[in-house]
Design a protein around this motif. Structure first.
Motif, PDB file in Angstrom:
ATOM      1  N   ALA A   1      -6.993  -8.843   8.918  1.00 47.28           N
ATOM      2  CA  ALA A   1      -7.397  -7.487   9.115  1.00 47.28           C
ATOM      3  C   ALA A   1      -6.903  -6.981  10.502  1.00 47.28           C
ATOM      4  O   ALA A   1      -6.276  -7.746  11.262  1.00 47.28           O
ATOM      5  N   GLU A   2      -6.686  -5.732  10.463  1.00 49.33           N
ATOM      6  CA  GLU A   2      -5.999  -5.125  11.438  1.00 49.33           C
ATOM      7  C   GLU A   2      -6.881  -4.306  12.226  1.00 49.33           C
ATOM      8  O   GLU A   2      -7.702  -3.527  11.817  1.00 49.33           O
ATOM      9  N   ILE A   3      -7.204  -4.362  13.573  1.00 45.81           N
ATOM     10  CA  ILE A   3      -8.119  -3.566  14.401  1.00 45.81           C
ATOM     11  C   ILE A   3      -7.086  -2.456  14.940  1.00 45.81           C
ATOM     12  O   ILE A   3      -6.234  -2.393  15.470  1.00 45.81           O
ATOM     13  N   GLY A   4      -7.762  -1.307  14.625  1.00 47.11           N
ATOM     14  CA  GLY A   4      -7.213   0.120  15.122  1.00 47.11           C
ATOM     15  C   GLY A   4      -7.844   0.710  15.955  1.00 47.11           C
ATOM     16  O   GLY A   4      -8.961   0.276  16.589  1.00 47.11           O
ATOM     17  N   ILE A   5      -7.268   1.746  16.474  1.00 56.28           N
ATOM     18  CA  ILE A   5      -7.748   2.703  17.489  1.00 56.28           C
ATOM     19  C   ILE A   5      -8.993   3.283  17.206  1.00 56.28           C
ATOM     20  O   ILE A   5     -10.123   3.113  18.064  1.00 56.28           O
ATOM     21  N   GLU A   6      -9.434   3.188  15.723  1.00 58.92           N
ATOM     22  CA  GLU A   6     -10.870   3.730  15.190  1.00 58.92           C
ATOM     23  C   GLU A   6     -11.757   3.012  15.383  1.00 58.92           C
ATOM     24  O   GLU A   6     -12.988   3.258  15.491  1.00 58.92           O
TER      25      GLU A   6
ATOM     26  N   THR B   1     -12.202   1.285  18.207  1.00 57.89           N
ATOM     27  CA  THR B   1     -12.449   0.678  19.714  1.00 57.89           C
ATOM     28  C   THR B   1     -13.160   1.994  20.340  1.00 57.89           C
ATOM     29  O   THR B   1     -13.828   2.693  19.566  1.00 57.89           O
ATOM     30  N   ALA B   2     -13.569   1.853  21.710  1.00 61.91           N
ATOM     31  CA  ALA B   2     -14.569   2.845  22.120  1.00 61.91           C
ATOM     32  C   ALA B   2     -13.534   4.348  22.465  1.00 61.91           C
ATOM     33  O   ALA B   2     -14.302   5.102  22.736  1.00 61.91           O
ATOM     34  N   GLN B   3     -12.352   4.137  22.226  1.00 60.99           N
ATOM     35  CA  GLN B   3     -11.677   5.498  22.547  1.00 60.99           C
ATOM     36  C   GLN B   3     -12.190   6.782  22.040  1.00 60.99           C
ATOM     37  O   GLN B   3     -12.188   7.678  22.345  1.00 60.99           O
ATOM     38  N   PRO B   4     -12.491   6.771  20.492  1.00 60.49           N
ATOM     39  CA  PRO B   4     -13.039   7.905  19.781  1.00 60.49           C
ATOM     40  C   PRO B   4     -14.120   8.426  20.300  1.00 60.49           C
ATOM     41  O   PRO B   4     -14.331   9.636  20.755  1.00 60.49           O
ATOM     42  N   GLY B   5     -15.184   7.693  20.919  1.00 56.99           N
ATOM     43  CA  GLY B   5     -16.212   8.030  21.504  1.00 56.99           C
ATOM     44  C   GLY B   5     -16.161   8.580  22.874  1.00 56.99           C
ATOM     45  O   GLY B   5     -16.679   9.930  23.275  1.00 56.99           O
ATOM     46  N   MET B   6     -15.235   7.960  23.586  1.00 58.39           N
ATOM     47  CA  MET B   6     -14.609   8.580  24.908  1.00 58.39           C
ATOM     48  C   MET B   6     -14.191   9.939  24.884  1.00 58.39           C
ATOM     49  O   MET B   6     -14.361  10.672  25.531  1.00 58.39           O
ATOM     50  N   VAL B   7     -13.270  10.046  23.919  1.00 58.48           N
ATOM     51  CA  VAL B   7     -12.450  11.370  23.757  1.00 58.48           C
ATOM     52  C   VAL B   7     -13.568  12.368  23.203  1.00 58.48           C
ATOM     53  O   VAL B   7     -13.257  13.558  23.835  1.00 58.48           O
ATOM     54  N   GLU B   8     -14.562  12.008  22.526  1.00 55.31           N
ATOM     55  CA  GLU B   8     -15.508  13.262  22.278  1.00 55.31           C
ATOM     56  C   GLU B   8     -16.360  13.764  23.298  1.00 55.31           C
ATOM     57  O   GLU B   8     -16.721  14.648  23.308  1.00 55.31           O
ATOM     58  N   GLN B   9     -16.346  12.797  24.260  1.00 56.53           N
ATOM     59  CA  GLN B   9     -17.532  13.110  25.588  1.00 56.53           C
ATOM     60  C   GLN B   9     -16.365  13.857  26.662  1.00 56.53           C
ATOM     61  O   GLN B   9     -16.993  14.322  27.465  1.00 56.53           O
TER      62      GLN B   9
END
Length: 191
Positions: free
Chosen positions: A136-141, A143-151
């Protein structure tokens, strides 16, 4: 990997087990003297392996999830295990038909076979482990980045000031580079 998906698949696609498929955290946790009819199978998580992070500006990493299917066969007819071992070939073929290239979840490629080995034997049972894996592939979705971007605060605007390398109004300064004077600029307000 979600073991429930694999357990459900084996219950449906492997008639030899007659639905006698369950999960376990590890081989040591299998019930040694349970009264379950044989053959039976237990799906156990095995080690996963992560590849290198493959992107400079995003996140992309391949992981290989491994599972073990421990098949418990009746060994009471022959304490040496010969009778039970004779069943392994047919059980393995049934597992292959059920699992090879089958994706255990939408994020996975199909399962591949990694091998098998005997893991234990007593007067009543033979335990044989078959190993499978899927990538499987781990993608940006993931990771913690989407939550950090929302903040992050909303971008209200951009203020641009440019000191050009080749000043437009003085051709004699063309080879000297930036001179510290702002020759162009813009203010952009975002809604």
């Amino acid at each position: 990997m979600n073991l429930d998906n694999v357990i459900t698949r084996l219950r449906v696609a492997c008639p030899s087990f007659a639905g006698r498929v369950a999960g376990a955290a590890e081989f040591a946790g299998l019930p040694p003297n349970s009264k379950v009819a044989l053959p039976a199978a237990f799906v156990i998580p095995n080690a996963d392996q992560a590849g290198q992070q493959q992107s400079q500006n995003r996140y992309r990493q391949t992981i290989t999830d491994r599972i073990a299917i421990v098949v418990v066969l009746d060994n009471s007819a022959d304490r040496r295990g010969q009778a039970a071992v004779a069943e392994i070939h047919d059980i393995r073929a049934e597992l292959w038909r059920a699992l090879l290239l089958w994706p255990p979840g939408p994020e996975y490629d199909g399962l591949v076979y990694e091998g098998g080995q005997g893991v234990d034997m007593d007067a009543a049972r033979l335990y044989y482990q078959f190993e499978f894996s899927a990538e499987a592939e781990i993608g940006i979705e993931d990771t913690a980045q989407p939550g950090m971007v929302e903040q992050m605060p909303r971008l209200a605007g951009i203020d641009i000031r440019t000191d050009v390398i080749d000043p437009m109004y003085d051709p004699n300064l063309a080879s000297r580079g930036p001179d510290g004077r702002i020759e162009a600029g813009a203010d952009i307000t975002l809604e």
